[in-house]
Motif scaffolding. Structure first.
Motif, PDB file in Angstrom:
ATOM      1  N   GLY A 196     -11.719   0.760  -2.408  1.00  0.00           N
ATOM      2  CA  GLY A 196     -12.389   0.749  -1.115  1.00  0.00           C
ATOM      3  C   GLY A 196     -11.479   1.161   0.013  1.00  0.00           C
ATOM      4  O   GLY A 196     -10.271   1.320  -0.148  1.00  0.00           O
ATOM      5  N   SER A 197     -12.041   1.297   1.172  1.00  0.00           N
ATOM      6  CA  SER A 197     -11.301   1.815   2.329  1.00  0.00           C
ATOM      7  C   SER A 197     -10.350   0.797   2.932  1.00  0.00           C
ATOM      8  O   SER A 197      -9.487   1.168   3.721  1.00  0.00           O
ATOM      9  N   ASN A 198     -10.477  -0.471   2.605  1.00  0.00           N
ATOM     10  CA  ASN A 198      -9.600  -1.500   3.174  1.00  0.00           C
ATOM     11  C   ASN A 198      -8.258  -1.604   2.454  1.00  0.00           C
ATOM     12  O   ASN A 198      -7.395  -2.334   2.888  1.00  0.00           O
ATOM     13  N   TRP A 199      -8.106  -0.867   1.363  1.00  0.00           N
ATOM     14  CA  TRP A 199      -6.842  -0.969   0.650  1.00  0.00           C
ATOM     15  C   TRP A 199      -5.744  -0.318   1.406  1.00  0.00           C
ATOM     16  O   TRP A 199      -5.730   0.629   2.017  1.00  0.00           O
ATOM     17  N   ARG A 217      -8.416   4.714  -5.034  1.00  0.00           N
ATOM     18  CA  ARG A 217      -8.995   4.504  -3.700  1.00  0.00           C
ATOM     19  C   ARG A 217     -10.510   4.371  -3.762  1.00  0.00           C
ATOM     20  O   ARG A 217     -11.098   3.585  -3.025  1.00  0.00           O
ATOM     21  N   GLN A 221       0.830  -1.210   0.000  1.00  0.00           N
ATOM     22  CA  GLN A 221       0.000   0.000   0.000  1.00  0.00           C
ATOM     23  C   GLN A 221       0.865   1.260   0.000  1.00  0.00           C
ATOM     24  O   GLN A 221       0.580   2.233   0.690  1.00  0.00           O
TER      25      GLN A 221
END
Length: 70
Positions: free
Chosen positions: A67-70, A63, A28
């Motif tokens: 999604g927010s989990n990346w 993003r 990430q």
């Protein structure tokens, strides 16, 4: 000599960039990931050509898709 053998150095360099991109994606690390892309960045998917003029544009869109989990 085969085409692959003639271009072994270029092929290895391309795979190196691909490996760096995947590693940056897994970590990430947006900075390292952007170093593996050219900007403006173009991607053709089906009949749609997507263009991101800068890394900031690319990652904002990335993003929203990842999604927010990346």
């Amino acid at each position: 000599m085969t085409v692959l053998a003639e271009h072994d150095q270029e092929i290895r360099a391309a795979f190196g960039v691909m490996q760096a991109h995947i590693q940056a994606l897994c970590e990430q690390d947006e900075t390292a990931m952007s170093e593996t892309l050219h900007f403006p960045h173009y991607r053709l998917s089906g009949a749609e050509l997507k263009v991101w003029p800068t890394p900031e544009h690319y990652f904002s869109d990335f993003r929203s898709r990842a999604g927010s989990n990346w």
